[in-house]
Design a protein around this motif. Structure first.
Motif, PDB file in Angstrom:
ATOM      1  N   PRO A  79      38.315  61.709  77.307  1.00 13.16           N
ATOM      2  CA  PRO A  79      39.698  61.535  76.864  1.00 13.16           C
ATOM      3  C   PRO A  79      40.261  62.861  76.345  1.00 13.16           C
ATOM      4  O   PRO A  79      39.546  63.619  75.697  1.00 13.16           O
ATOM      5  N   LEU A  80      41.520  63.124  76.641  1.00 12.32           N
ATOM      6  CA  LEU A  80      42.157  64.334  76.129  1.00 12.32           C
ATOM      7  C   LEU A  80      42.442  64.205  74.633  1.00 12.32           C
ATOM      8  O   LEU A  80      42.585  65.207  73.948  1.00 12.32           O
ATOM      9  N   ASP A  81      42.497  62.969  74.142  1.00 21.03           N
ATOM     10  CA  ASP A  81      42.684  62.682  72.720  1.00 21.03           C
ATOM     11  C   ASP A  81      41.518  61.792  72.284  1.00 21.03           C
ATOM     12  O   ASP A  81      41.325  60.717  72.850  1.00 21.03           O
ATOM     13  N   ASP A  82      40.762  62.232  71.289  1.00 16.64           N
ATOM     14  CA  ASP A  82      39.606  61.462  70.806  1.00 16.64           C
ATOM     15  C   ASP A  82      39.954  60.026  70.417  1.00 16.64           C
ATOM     16  O   ASP A  82      39.106  59.153  70.423  1.00 16.64           O
ATOM     17  N   ARG A  83      41.208  59.782  70.071  1.00 17.55           N
ATOM     18  CA  ARG A  83      41.618  58.469  69.573  1.00 17.55           C
ATOM     19  C   ARG A  83      42.198  57.560  70.638  1.00 17.55           C
ATOM     20  O   ARG A  83      42.504  56.405  70.360  1.00 17.55           O
ATOM     21  N   SER A  84      42.383  58.061  71.860  1.00 20.98           N
ATOM     22  CA  SER A  84      43.032  57.254  72.892  1.00 20.98           C
ATOM     23  C   SER A  84      42.380  57.474  74.256  1.00 20.98           C
ATOM     24  O   SER A  84      42.247  58.609  74.711  1.00 20.98           O
ATOM     25  N   PRO A  85      42.027  56.380  74.925  1.00 17.31           N
ATOM     26  CA  PRO A  85      41.450  56.507  76.263  1.00 17.31           C
ATOM     27  C   PRO A  85      42.499  56.606  77.373  1.00 17.31           C
ATOM     28  O   PRO A  85      42.152  56.626  78.549  1.00 17.31           O
ATOM     29  N   ALA A  86      43.773  56.681  77.022  1.00 13.96           N
ATOM     30  CA  ALA A  86      44.841  56.593  78.020  1.00 13.96           C
ATOM     31  C   ALA A  86      44.750  57.670  79.099  1.00 13.96           C
ATOM     32  O   ALA A  86      44.893  57.374  80.283  1.00 13.96           O
ATOM     33  N   VAL A  87      44.510  58.918  78.714  1.00  8.20           N
ATOM     34  CA  VAL A  87      44.464  60.015  79.683  1.00  8.20           C
ATOM     35  C   VAL A  87      43.109  60.708  79.564  1.00  8.20           C
ATOM     36  O   VAL A  87      42.712  61.127  78.484  1.00  8.20           O
ATOM     37  N   VAL A  88      42.415  60.797  80.684  1.00 11.48           N
ATOM     38  CA  VAL A  88      41.109  61.454  80.700  1.00 11.48           C
ATOM     39  C   VAL A  88      41.119  62.598  81.698  1.00 11.48           C
ATOM     40  O   VAL A  88      41.878  62.601  82.670  1.00 11.48           O
ATOM     41  N   GLU A  89      40.246  63.570  81.434  1.00 14.21           N
ATOM     42  CA  GLU A  89      40.061  64.683  82.353  1.00 14.21           C
ATOM     43  C   GLU A  89      38.773  64.469  83.130  1.00 14.21           C
ATOM     44  O   GLU A  89      37.725  64.190  82.556  1.00 14.21           O
ATOM     45  N   LEU A  90      38.875  64.584  84.436  1.00 10.41           N
ATOM     46  CA  LEU A  90      37.733  64.498  85.336  1.00 10.41           C
ATOM     47  C   LEU A  90      37.273  65.904  85.680  1.00 10.41           C
ATOM     48  O   LEU A  90      38.099  66.779  85.945  1.00 10.41           O
ATOM     49  N   GLY A  91      35.983  66.134  85.671  1.00  9.05           N
ATOM     50  CA  GLY A  91      35.426  67.408  86.072  1.00  9.05           C
ATOM     51  C   GLY A  91      33.995  67.230  86.541  1.00  9.05           C
ATOM     52  O   GLY A  91      33.390  66.173  86.356  1.00  9.05           O
ATOM     53  N   TYR A  92      33.449  68.268  87.147  1.00 11.45           N
ATOM     54  CA  TYR A  92      32.085  68.211  87.665  1.00 11.45           C
ATOM     55  C   TYR A  92      31.573  69.621  87.817  1.00 11.45           C
ATOM     56  O   TYR A  92      32.336  70.553  88.058  1.00 11.45           O
ATOM     57  N   ARG A  93      30.293  69.770  87.626  1.00  7.85           N
ATOM     58  CA  ARG A  93      29.618  71.051  87.852  1.00  7.85           C
ATOM     59  C   ARG A  93      28.242  70.706  88.405  1.00  7.85           C
ATOM     60  O   ARG A  93      27.404  70.164  87.690  1.00  7.85           O
ATOM     61  N   LEU A  94      28.044  70.997  89.665  1.00  3.09           N
ATOM     62  CA  LEU A  94      26.786  70.655  90.330  1.00  3.09           C
ATOM     63  C   LEU A  94      26.104  71.911  90.846  1.00  3.09           C
ATOM     64  O   LEU A  94      26.766  72.882  91.232  1.00  3.09           O
TER      65      LEU A  94
END
Length: 186
Positions: A86-101
């Protein structure tokens, strides 16, 4: 071992301090780090004092972590990690997706498979309303994963990089996917 998410080829699990050696190897591959920091190596101290604390952080709105160690399901081999935080610790509304393989995992569909599974879990179980992902404009492989995972190009932008790296002069891109659009595509 606690499993957060399982797919056909992957197991995503919480990080532990015992992952430090795998993280050190991952972050010391110049090809893996090319679009992150220009391929500069990381120190063991940085892994322990900066990387691991970030990966071990719990997000109260999720009641869980936001970074997941990725292992190949059949062998248990460490492949890298996925971010779904989550971009805000208090809200799951907006999340950032990422990956490092790691390089051995490239081109096998792991990044797309893990991303799709996290997006589905986020929209179905975690209260996510929007998924966003960013990369350098020249990182065509990562952009393709975002597209294959269902995200759409949103905008070009220029990030505030402390040090310019090769390709940063072309800027960055943001992709996103809203829950409503995800539901329509299912």
């Amino acid at each position: 071992m606690h499993v957060f998410l399982e797919t056909e080829q992957l197991v995503l699990r919480p990080f532990t301090n015992t992952d430090a050696d795998d993280l050190f190897a991952l972050d010391n591959d110049p090809d893996v780090m090319r679009f992150i920091n220009g391929g500069r190596p990381a120190s063991r101290e940085a892994i322990h004092t900066q990387t691991l604390p970030r990966l071990l952080h719990d997000y109260p709105c999720f009641g869980t972590r936001g970074y997941w160690a990725a292992e190949e399901k059949t062998t248990g081999t460490f492949l890298g990690w996925f971010e779904f935080r989550p971009l805000d610790d208090r809200s799951p509304a907006v999340v950032e997706l990422g990956y490092r393989l790691n390089k051995a995992a490239w081109g096998k569909g792991f990044a797309t498979e893990g991303s799709r599974a996290l997006i589905s879990k986020g929209f179905a179980d975690l209260g996510v309303e929007r998924v966003t992902a960013n990369t350098m404009a020249v990182n065509t492989r990562s952009r393709r994963v975002m597209e294959k995972a269902g995200l759409s190009f949103l905008r070009d932008f220029t990030g505030d990089w402390p040090e310019a790296i090769a390709g940063s002069e072309h800027g960055e891109v943001e992709y996103d996917l809203a829950r409503a659009d995800w539901k329509q595509c299912r």
